[in-house]
Design a protein around this motif. Structure first.
Motif, PDB file in Angstrom:
ATOM      1  N   SER A   1       2.187   4.051  13.443  1.00 32.18           N
ATOM      2  CA  SER A   1       2.481   3.280  14.810  1.00 32.18           C
ATOM      3  C   SER A   1       4.263   2.736  14.427  1.00 32.18           C
ATOM      4  O   SER A   1       4.973   2.525  15.802  1.00 32.18           O
ATOM      5  CB  SER A   1       1.842   2.485  14.213  1.00 32.18           C
ATOM      6  OG  SER A   1       2.490   1.573  12.815  1.00 32.18           O
TER       7      SER A   1
ATOM      8  N   GLN B   1       1.374  -1.167   0.063  1.00 29.90           N
ATOM      9  CA  GLN B   1      -0.484  -0.254   0.110  1.00 29.90           C
ATOM     10  C   GLN B   1       1.205   1.254  -0.045  1.00 29.90           C
ATOM     11  O   GLN B   1       1.505   0.974   0.910  1.00 29.90           O
ATOM     12  CB  GLN B   1      -1.188  -0.218   1.337  1.00 29.90           C
ATOM     13  CG  GLN B   1      -1.613   1.621   1.264  1.00 29.90           C
ATOM     14  CD  GLN B   1      -3.461   1.238   0.367  1.00 29.90           C
ATOM     15  OE1 GLN B   1      -3.849   0.337   0.098  1.00 29.90           O
ATOM     16  NE2 GLN B   1      -2.452   2.189  -0.775  1.00 29.90           N
ATOM     17  N   THR B   2      -0.031   1.979  -1.090  1.00 25.36           N
ATOM     18  CA  THR B   2       1.321   3.448  -1.743  1.00 25.36           C
ATOM     19  C   THR B   2       0.251   3.947  -1.424  1.00 25.36           C
ATOM     20  O   THR B   2      -1.103   4.436  -2.039  1.00 25.36           O
ATOM     21  CB  THR B   2       2.299   3.214  -1.917  1.00 25.36           C
ATOM     22  OG1 THR B   2       3.579   5.407  -1.474  1.00 25.36           O
ATOM     23  CG2 THR B   2       2.419   2.745  -3.097  1.00 25.36           C
TER      24      THR B   2
ATOM     25  N   ARG C   1      -1.716   5.482   7.292  1.00 23.76           N
ATOM     26  CA  ARG C   1      -0.679   6.062   8.121  1.00 23.76           C
ATOM     27  C   ARG C   1      -0.657   6.360   9.095  1.00 23.76           C
ATOM     28  O   ARG C   1      -0.839   7.495   9.886  1.00 23.76           O
ATOM     29  CB  ARG C   1      -0.005   6.648   7.038  1.00 23.76           C
ATOM     30  CG  ARG C   1       0.342   6.984   5.397  1.00 23.76           C
ATOM     31  CD  ARG C   1       0.211   7.814   4.424  1.00 23.76           C
ATOM     32  NE  ARG C   1       1.253   7.416   3.648  1.00 23.76           N
ATOM     33  CZ  ARG C   1       0.916   8.020   1.898  1.00 23.76           C
ATOM     34  NH1 ARG C   1       0.653   9.127   2.129  1.00 23.76           N
ATOM     35  NH2 ARG C   1       1.579   7.448   1.188  1.00 23.76           N
TER      36      ARG C   1
ATOM     37  N   SER D   1       8.633  13.995  -2.972  1.00 21.22           N
ATOM     38  CA  SER D   1       7.634  12.588  -1.829  1.00 21.22           C
ATOM     39  C   SER D   1       8.172  11.203  -2.384  1.00 21.22           C
ATOM     40  O   SER D   1       8.865  10.251  -1.237  1.00 21.22           O
ATOM     41  CB  SER D   1       6.677  13.359  -1.588  1.00 21.22           C
ATOM     42  OG  SER D   1       6.471  12.496  -0.252  1.00 21.22           O
ATOM     43  N   ILE D   2       7.531  11.339  -3.005  1.00 21.86           N
ATOM     44  CA  ILE D   2       7.866  10.502  -3.742  1.00 21.86           C
ATOM     45  C   ILE D   2       9.369   9.209  -4.241  1.00 21.86           C
ATOM     46  O   ILE D   2       9.672   8.107  -3.710  1.00 21.86           O
ATOM     47  CB  ILE D   2       7.027   9.138  -4.829  1.00 21.86           C
ATOM     48  CG1 ILE D   2       5.495   9.435  -4.692  1.00 21.86           C
ATOM     49  CG2 ILE D   2       7.125   7.684  -5.073  1.00 21.86           C
ATOM     50  CD1 ILE D   2       4.646   8.891  -4.787  1.00 21.86           C
TER      51      ILE D   2
HETATM   52  C1  LIG Z   1      -3.879  10.772  -2.820  1.00 18.75           C
HETATM   53  C2  LIG Z   1      -1.886  11.326  -2.927  1.00 18.75           C
HETATM   54  C3  LIG Z   1      -1.363  11.368  -3.825  1.00 18.75           C
HETATM   55  C4  LIG Z   1      -0.213  11.691  -3.430  1.00 18.75           C
HETATM   56  N1  LIG Z   1       0.505  11.832  -4.946  1.00 18.75           N
HETATM   57  C5  LIG Z   1       1.922  12.401  -4.632  1.00 18.75           C
HETATM   58  C6  LIG Z   1       2.288  12.387  -5.845  1.00 18.75           C
HETATM   59  O1  LIG Z   1       2.199  12.464  -7.141  1.00 18.75           O
HETATM   60  N2  LIG Z   1       3.678  12.988  -5.925  1.00 18.75           N
HETATM   61  C7  LIG Z   1       4.455  13.025  -4.747  1.00 18.75           C
HETATM   62  O2  LIG Z   1       5.638  12.490  -4.529  1.00 18.75           O
HETATM   63  N3  LIG Z   1       3.689  12.025  -3.221  1.00 18.75           N
HETATM   64  C8  LIG Z   1       2.708  11.961  -3.631  1.00 18.75           C
HETATM   65  N4  LIG Z   1       1.816  11.853  -2.273  1.00 18.75           N
HETATM   66  C9  LIG Z   1       2.577  10.891  -1.176  1.00 18.75           C
HETATM   67  C10 LIG Z   1       2.918  10.066  -1.184  1.00 18.75           C
HETATM   68  O3  LIG Z   1       2.231   9.116  -1.401  1.00 18.75           O
HETATM   69  C11 LIG Z   1       4.174  10.010  -0.575  1.00 18.75           C
HETATM   70  O4  LIG Z   1       4.813  10.705   0.676  1.00 18.75           O
HETATM   71  C12 LIG Z   1       5.120   8.873   0.161  1.00 18.75           C
HETATM   72  O5  LIG Z   1       3.811   7.388  -0.473  1.00 18.75           O
HETATM   73  C13 LIG Z   1       6.010   8.171   0.701  1.00 18.75           C
HETATM   74  O6  LIG Z   1       6.421   7.330   0.633  1.00 18.75           O
HETATM   75  P1  LIG Z   1       6.162   5.844   1.788  1.00 18.75           P
HETATM   76  O7  LIG Z   1       7.943   4.976   1.554  1.00 18.75           O
HETATM   77  O8  LIG Z   1       7.271   6.557   3.195  1.00 18.75           O
HETATM   78  O9  LIG Z   1       5.514   5.351   2.829  1.00 18.75           O
HETATM   79  P2  LIG Z   1       3.919   5.062   2.455  1.00 18.75           P
HETATM   80  O10 LIG Z   1       3.899   4.677   0.485  1.00 18.75           O
HETATM   81  O11 LIG Z   1       3.265   5.578   3.247  1.00 18.75           O
HETATM   82  O12 LIG Z   1       4.139   3.297   2.971  1.00 18.75           O
HETATM   83  C14 LIG Z   1       4.090   2.990   4.662  1.00 18.75           C
HETATM   84  C15 LIG Z   1       3.559   1.747   3.838  1.00 18.75           C
HETATM   85  O13 LIG Z   1       3.820   1.178   6.090  1.00 18.75           O
HETATM   86  C16 LIG Z   1       2.898   0.256   6.011  1.00 18.75           C
HETATM   87  N5  LIG Z   1       3.336   0.749   7.685  1.00 18.75           N
HETATM   88  C17 LIG Z   1       2.457   1.522   8.250  1.00 18.75           C
HETATM   89  N6  LIG Z   1       2.927   1.620   9.752  1.00 18.75           N
HETATM   90  C18 LIG Z   1       2.985  -0.021   9.629  1.00 18.75           C
HETATM   91  C19 LIG Z   1       3.135  -1.452  11.100  1.00 18.75           C
HETATM   92  N7  LIG Z   1       3.405  -0.332  12.237  1.00 18.75           N
HETATM   93  N8  LIG Z   1       4.252  -2.530  10.659  1.00 18.75           N
HETATM   94  C20 LIG Z   1       3.587  -2.697   9.266  1.00 18.75           C
HETATM   95  N9  LIG Z   1       3.736  -1.497   8.243  1.00 18.75           N
HETATM   96  C21 LIG Z   1       3.342  -0.145   8.696  1.00 18.75           C
HETATM   97  C22 LIG Z   1       1.960   0.991   5.587  1.00 18.75           C
HETATM   98  O14 LIG Z   1       0.533   0.026   5.080  1.00 18.75           O
HETATM   99  C23 LIG Z   1       2.045   1.660   4.242  1.00 18.75           C
HETATM  100  O15 LIG Z   1       2.152  -0.149   3.150  1.00 18.75           O
HETATM  101  C24 LIG Z   1       0.636  11.734  -2.320  1.00 18.75           C
HETATM  102  C25 LIG Z   1      -0.290  10.941  -1.626  1.00 18.75           C
HETATM  103  C26 LIG Z   1      -1.492  11.048  -1.157  1.00 18.75           C
HETATM  104  C27 LIG Z   1      -2.029  10.615  -0.641  1.00 18.75           C
END
Ligand SMILES: Cc1cc2nc3c(=O)[nH]c(=O)nc-3n(C[C@H](O)[C@H](O)[C@H](O)COP(=O)(O)OP(=O)(O)OC[C@H]3O[C@@H](n4cnc5c(N)ncnc54)[C@H](O)[C@@H]3O)c2cc1C
Length: 500
Positions: free
Chosen positions: A243, A62-63, A240, A482-483
């Protein structure tokens, strides 16, 4: 917010350590979270030869999101790379850590090329978006993967990539949230997860644990504590919950000083004309110097409306921009003078005037604006045609005089709203897609303790790590940053930990 006396909010109180386990699993690297950063970390740890597990809270990968940014190093020289790092620092109110940004700057091309290629192998093709940013006189060539056109957007890519990474040897444990970290003598040695039956599993990590759990933008208590400006905005995700960061803090990691950078977004590309024409609130009154017309910053003007409505309805953040029919005549000049403020694009997507509210008279426009707001379920819109007319008359007088006595807007932006047709564009984001604050890390993305010393065995990447950004608002100037940083920091850190 629940607190425990003088010791701070409840979420900071470490629970009793879990000591009984239904199963113990032995790995070299354990990645927590299967989102953008997590999937990348698993890939690179496996590619570097480490026995790697990924524990994921949900039953699936999930992202979220659409665009992910990188620097094209084939065209951008080192001076320009450093200008880009300086630009991000400038846009972060000078609170970002250069070492952390440099990791993205120097590795994003490789990481995002891998992401693009692997997703394509699984049938999810990116539509690339290239742009050139000029800062301090240097040209910075940017390349973004985009998935606007794919059902599921970035998550579709992450899902097929995780399937490929599992084929490479990464072991994914779904519905297995991390609830605590295992520690010994100040070091982190493993991850404790809880399965669907409430049983606990210990995942030993002989080389290190990488927290890739994203931010806390669906946890209202953490928002209120670390990013109170976000109060009342609509939570965009429910996965998000912060935790992972809490587990890190219970193990000794420290959080980036708040307030944290907020990403308040959500205006569709078709209506997001970022040009400083006349803005009116939900009663038809002008309320700000429209020079600040970028989506990401507008929440600072509409937070007052959210507060006045008791933080109960995020649509209080909405408003309208009135746009003259000849708006395009001003675009190129204004864009040249203020390249970071003026825009009619989101990635490759351009504004579409057919989606704007249109009328021949101001009376009809007021009616159409009210109808749009009602249809869109905005809670408070009540525009009286006479009020709107008076606002436009006053604004046109200001434009004629060339001096804005109400808000001091630059003379060059004083363009009257006259003749017809009249356009109104719904503006004002009310959603909170992300918060860019996280655990304090060093240049290897290793978490630091309260003495600013690295915690052996604990790393944080993506939005679980802090001090890459730092401004009040997320800068949109490098779309997809951010991504892009999540994928890149996961990609680099997976390799770092595997090679320990
Ligand atoms: C609708 C939307 C559109 C967006 N569009 C953009 C865009 O176009 N460009 C951009 O740069 N950013 C965008 N963002 C922001 C972007 O989604 C995030 O900045 C990025 O996904 C962060 O990546 P990450 O890997 O840090 O976290 P995430 O991708 O959020 O992944 C975190 C994962 O950790 C898991 N998790 C959480 N807690 C636990 C736990 N305790 N134990 C095990 N697993 C856990 C979650 O289930 C999740 O799968 C958008 C956000 C949203 C909501």
């Amino acid at each position: 917010m629940a607190t425990t006396g003088s010791t701070g909010p409840a979420f900071l109180q470490a629970p009793e350590p879990i000591t009984e386990f239904a199963e113990t699993h032995d790995y070299e690297v354990v990645v927590v979270g299967a989102g953008a950063a997590g999937v990348s970390a698993v890939h690179s740890a496996v590619a570097a030869g480490a026995k790697t597990a990924c524990v994921q809270a949900l039953p699936t990968v999930q992202t979220a999101g659409n665009m992910a940014a990188s620097i094209d190093l084939t065209k951008t020289d080192e001076a320009a790379v450093q200008a880009c790092v300086s630009f991000i620092n400038f846009k972060s109110d000078y609170r970002s850590d250069r070492d952390l940004v440099n990791v993205w700057a120097h590795n994003s091309q490789e990481a995002l090329a891998w992401w693009e290629e692997t997703a394509a192998k699984g049938g999810v093709e990116s539509k690339p978006h290239d742009a050139v940013l000029n800062y301090n006189g240097y040209d910075i060539y940017l390349h973004a993967n985009t998935y606007f056109h794919v059902e599921g957007n970035h998550n579709a890519a992450a899902t097929v990539i995780a399937e490929e990474v599992a084929k490479e040897g990464g072991e994914f444990f779904y519905s297995m949230p991390c609830v605590q970290l295992q520690t010994a003598d100040g070091a982190v040695t493993g991850v404790i997860c809880e399965d669907e039956n409430g049983d606990h599993h210990l995942f030993n990590a002989s080389k290190g644990v990488i927290l890739a759990t994203g931010d806390y933008s669906s946890n209202e208590e953490m928002i209120e504590y670390y990013a109170p400006d976000c109060k009342g905005f609509r939570l965009s995700t429910d996965f998000r919950d912060g935790s992972g960061m809490c587990a890190g803090m219970w193990a000794g990691a420290i959080m980036t000083p708040h307030t944290h950078t907020k990403m308040i977004h959500g205006e569709p590309a078709a209506v997001r004309l970022e040009m400083p024409f006349l803005f009116v609130d939900q009663q038809g009154n002008r309320f700000m110097d429209e020079t600040c017309c970028r989506m990401g910053y507008l929440n600072n003007f509409s937070r007052k409306a959210i507060a006045q409505n008791g933080f109960t309805d995020s649509t209080a953040a909405k408003f309208f921009s009135l746009v003259p029919a000849n708006w395009e005549d001003y675009y190129e000049d204004w864009k040249a003078a203020a390249p970071y403020d003026i825009s009619q694009y989101n990635g490759n997507n351009k504004v579409n005037p057919e989606k704007w509210i249109q009328a021949e008279t101001l009376e009809e426009l007021a009616e159409a604006m009210n109808a749009y707001a009602a249809e869109s379920k905005w809670g408070f819109t009540d525009i009286d045609a006479n009020t709107l007319k008076a606002t436009v008359d006053r604004y046109n007088q200001i434009c004629a005089s060339g001096r804005d006595e109400d808000f001091g807007k630059s003379t060059k932006y004083l363009v009257p709203i006259e003749g017809g047709p009249y356009y109104a564009i719904p503006r004002g984001s009310n959603g909170l897609p992300a918060i860019l604050g996280g655990l304090v890390v060093n240049g290897d993305y290793q978490c630091l303790n309260g003495d600013f010393e690295p915690i052996q065995g604990l790393f944080a990447v993506g939005n679980a790590s802090g001090q890459f950004f730092g401004g009040v608002d997320y800068p949109m100037d490098i779309e997809g940053l951010s991504i892009g940083r999540a994928i890149t920091t996961g990609y680099v850190t997976g390799k770092t930990v595997a090679n320990l």
